[in-house]
Design a protein around this motif. Sequence first.
Motif, mmCIF file in Angstrom:
data_model
loop_
_atom_site.group_PDB
_atom_site.id
_atom_site.type_symbol
_atom_site.label_atom_id
_atom_site.label_comp_id
_atom_site.label_asym_id
_atom_site.label_seq_id
_atom_site.Cartn_x
_atom_site.Cartn_y
_atom_site.Cartn_z
ATOM 1 N N GLY A 55 13.727 60.116 67.381
ATOM 2 C CA GLY A 55 14.021 60.777 68.640
ATOM 3 C C GLY A 55 12.730 61.148 69.341
ATOM 4 O O GLY A 55 11.624 60.865 68.863
ATOM 5 N N ILE A 56 12.863 61.789 70.499
ATOM 6 C CA ILE A 56 11.732 62.191 71.328
ATOM 7 C C ILE A 56 11.312 63.603 70.950
ATOM 8 O O ILE A 56 12.133 64.525 70.911
ATOM 9 C CB ILE A 56 12.102 62.107 72.823
ATOM 10 C CG1 ILE A 56 12.341 60.641 73.223
ATOM 11 C CG2 ILE A 56 11.015 62.726 73.697
ATOM 12 C CD1 ILE A 56 12.951 60.477 74.602
ATOM 13 N N ARG A 57 10.025 63.768 70.695
ATOM 14 C CA ARG A 57 9.488 65.084 70.343
ATOM 15 C C ARG A 57 9.436 65.993 71.568
ATOM 16 O O ARG A 57 9.296 65.521 72.705
ATOM 17 C CB ARG A 57 8.076 64.941 69.767
ATOM 18 C CG ARG A 57 7.971 64.034 68.546
ATOM 19 C CD ARG A 57 6.521 63.943 68.079
ATOM 20 N NE ARG A 57 6.372 63.103 66.890
ATOM 21 C CZ ARG A 57 5.984 61.829 66.905
ATOM 22 N NH1 ARG A 57 5.684 61.240 68.060
ATOM 23 N NH2 ARG A 57 5.889 61.144 65.776
ATOM 24 N N THR A 58 9.483 67.285 71.310
ATOM 25 C CA THR A 58 9.390 68.254 72.407
ATOM 26 C C THR A 58 8.005 68.263 73.049
ATOM 27 O O THR A 58 7.869 68.530 74.245
ATOM 28 C CB THR A 58 9.714 69.666 71.890
ATOM 29 O OG1 THR A 58 8.955 69.906 70.706
ATOM 30 C CG2 THR A 58 11.188 69.811 71.574
ATOM 31 N N ASP A 92 7.228 72.882 69.503
ATOM 32 C CA ASP A 92 5.976 72.221 69.876
ATOM 33 C C ASP A 92 5.735 70.922 69.106
ATOM 34 O O ASP A 92 4.636 70.667 68.639
ATOM 35 C CB ASP A 92 4.784 73.173 69.664
ATOM 36 C CG ASP A 92 4.771 74.310 70.666
ATOM 37 O OD1 ASP A 92 5.379 74.152 71.742
ATOM 38 O OD2 ASP A 92 4.163 75.360 70.376
ATOM 39 N N GLY A 93 6.755 70.109 69.013
ATOM 40 C CA GLY A 93 6.591 68.816 68.354
ATOM 41 C C GLY A 93 7.769 68.409 67.509
ATOM 42 O O GLY A 93 7.786 67.308 66.941
ATOM 43 N N CYS A 126 12.197 67.947 62.039
ATOM 44 C CA CYS A 126 10.755 67.803 62.238
ATOM 45 C C CYS A 126 10.413 66.494 62.944
ATOM 46 O O CYS A 126 11.130 65.500 62.835
ATOM 47 C CB CYS A 126 10.026 67.879 60.896
ATOM 48 S SG CYS A 126 10.089 69.507 60.122
ATOM 49 N N GLY A 127 9.277 66.509 63.632
ATOM 50 C CA GLY A 127 8.890 65.376 64.464
ATOM 51 C C GLY A 127 7.969 64.374 63.797
ATOM 52 O O GLY A 127 7.256 63.641 64.496
ATOM 53 N N ARG A 160 -1.183 72.141 71.077
ATOM 54 C CA ARG A 160 -0.346 72.904 70.152
ATOM 55 C C ARG A 160 0.672 72.022 69.430
ATOM 56 O O ARG A 160 1.632 72.544 68.839
ATOM 57 C CB ARG A 160 0.359 74.049 70.884
ATOM 58 C CG ARG A 160 -0.592 75.192 71.235
ATOM 59 C CD ARG A 160 0.144 76.376 71.841
ATOM 60 N NE ARG A 160 -0.783 77.503 72.006
ATOM 61 C CZ ARG A 160 -0.901 78.504 71.138
ATOM 62 N NH1 ARG A 160 -0.166 78.517 70.039
ATOM 63 N NH2 ARG A 160 -1.752 79.497 71.356
ATOM 64 N N TYR A 161 0.466 70.730 69.455
ATOM 65 C CA TYR A 161 1.411 69.845 68.779
ATOM 66 C C TYR A 161 1.484 70.154 67.285
ATOM 67 O O TYR A 161 0.467 70.259 66.594
ATOM 68 C CB TYR A 161 1.006 68.373 68.967
ATOM 69 C CG TYR A 161 1.789 67.433 68.067
ATOM 70 C CD1 TYR A 161 3.111 67.132 68.341
ATOM 71 C CD2 TYR A 161 1.203 66.886 66.926
ATOM 72 C CE1 TYR A 161 3.838 66.291 67.508
ATOM 73 C CE2 TYR A 161 1.916 66.047 66.091
ATOM 74 C CZ TYR A 161 3.244 65.755 66.390
ATOM 75 O OH TYR A 161 3.958 64.937 65.562
#
Length: 732
Positions: free
Chosen positions: A564-567, A582-583, A630-631, A574-575
């Motif tokens: 999926g797409i990370r935030t 934040d990620g 989690c991203g 801050r990734y």
Amino acid sequence: MAIEATASVSTIRDEAVTESPFYIPMTGPTARPRQVLKHDDTFVVLDSHGDIGASAGGPDGLFNADTRFLARLELLLDDMQPLLLGSNMRDDNSALTVDLTNPDIYSNGRLVLQKDVLHLVRTIFLWHGTAYQRIGLQNHGDRTAVFDLTLLFDNDFADLFEVRGAQRPRRGAGSSRLLGFNDVALDYRGLDDITRSSTVHLEPRPSRLGVNAATYHLELKPQENTSLFVTVSCNRPNTEPLMPFFKGLLAHRREMRQLTSGATSIETSNNIFNEVVCQSMADLNMLMTETPQGRYPYAGIPWYSTTFGRDGLITALQMLWIDPRVARGVLRRLAHYQATAVDPVNDAAPGKILHEMRGGEMASLREVPFAQYYGSVDSTPLFVMLAGLYVERTGDDATLGDLWESIEAALRWIDGPGDPDHDGFVEYQRATEEGLQNQGWKDSYDAVFHADGTLAEGNIALAEVQGYVFAAKQLAARCARRLGLKHQADKLDDEARRLAARFEEAFWCEELGTYALALDGAKRPCRVRTSNAGQLLFTGIVREDRARLVAADLLGPQFFSGWGIRTVARGEARYNPMSYHDGSIWPHDNALIALGFARYGLKHAVEQLFKGLFDAASYMELRRLPELFCGFQRERRRGPTLYPVACAPQAWASATPFTLLEASLGLEFDARRGEIRLRNPRLPAFLNEVILHDLQLGDSSVDLRVRRHGDDVSLEVLRTRGKIQVSLLLAH
């Protein structure tokens, strides 16, 4: 009786705790997996054995109106924990069944009961503020089994925020008392002068009963079976009779079936996706709560099982094509609680839509500001958006008439208090230090920041909120025309056009190829690549040429993990793929982005996103998409990495598969013309066929079959009821 809160955390001296007093701590591993059940305002968190408070690491308890009404309920055999055989939730989430057996039991060094002789089945369900449990026992041995079965119970009447980790210098007083041979009362007089009471009822009469334990001395002959029944009621009047276990279970299941009737059902060629869809619908039905204004999807269990404005609005929007009745309940409830006066403690102003409401002791005493809290910048434009979309989906002009005053009040807030510096953008800054620092959907303290990582300050204008306002004004204009208010409609359309032009100038970052996350109080853009830009596509505020640039960026390796797409894009200051905002990957965020892709005709992008989230769901327990995960980048032969304190189920995550299917099929509804349109439909490779049963429009409905033929689809109308037209549009 325990009076102090059972959940405690060490003081954490870092910026997260300093800046975010409502942070949810994770202090240790979960010893046993948890299961949840919910009915209206009551929910229970149990471990895999069916126990409450018997193992570390979970927010266990029976909760009602943000208060824990039971903190411990543990079953023992001769003072030993039984062995787990299996734990299963019924497909419709109506009951949890746990199979247990006995361990080897010794007395004075001699084996008196060999393991795997007794079979125990615990069946648990919730109904009208009461937790029901049947304990079925059968002796599969060749001799009489003699043993004690003990139930240990206790309570702390902790406020939900205490369970989350809040520390309180003072609490009320608790007590326990026997009410006879079968009943125990656990009472608590809070600092708010409200008495809360849990009543434990046991049937048949125990051999021994104390204020915190009940023991049955049992002798089961070979193959003999028996049943014990336990109920725990929250604030049940003594004069109110309890419904028998089996009668209550049948009534509960019958109600659940009735509540789901009338919604569109989905059948596909992919059995795993069918499981995902069935779990999502079961979870949404469990999260629905009957309120005086109609059914409302509570946000999530355990932390958000209450009325949340933003969550309810987005969930209703996601479910609009399947069951628009949810939107009607959400709109009516939020209109009922719309703010009418300025109240800084609650961050309220006239016309503002509710963010969150709580019924616990801490909210009553204002130890937390959430009794009726309005600290949300996006709930108000989302309310107007949903109202407009609901009316266009259903043609329900009567409800529009009922809501119009609330819609106008919301628009006045948008143009007035929502824009404190009068620059034409809706902004937020918390009214008091006790409120939420960030008030968009990414409400972590560190979610809005500049390229160098410094946090944004002052009145903050979030990008996606401007998109919500744009869409809200367009939809409100169309509503005004339905009501014959042409001048007001023209004015709203003009305001939306001017906002779009102003937005492009202020938020577009040419060097990033996307839109700024926000403007801070000094009007400096937060030049950070985030998923917020994807939600802009959903609102339609983005220029056509820039929409394609944004979509390509979101599906690039810095954003798209494979699941999926990370935030936040990888590489930003801050990734952190393990962070909350934040990620990480939020299914509902991806779902709205998918609707944005579809709006701009980017069906290949919809397909890629749909596949990633479907693959993620296929790895999840129960095929249930959680609040977030989690991203980390996808790796071969490995599933996604879970986020430890994510709510599961959570309403807008549960609704995500339906939104992805809506985006894929390009569903549009025209109630005035009695027409359902499929615009540029495209099915992902894992779906060869989709059948929609009882897809409704007004008083009519239709059954459709969509089949995939490579990149193309065919449409077949299987059955119609009433007057309805179905169209396939192959041009954007």
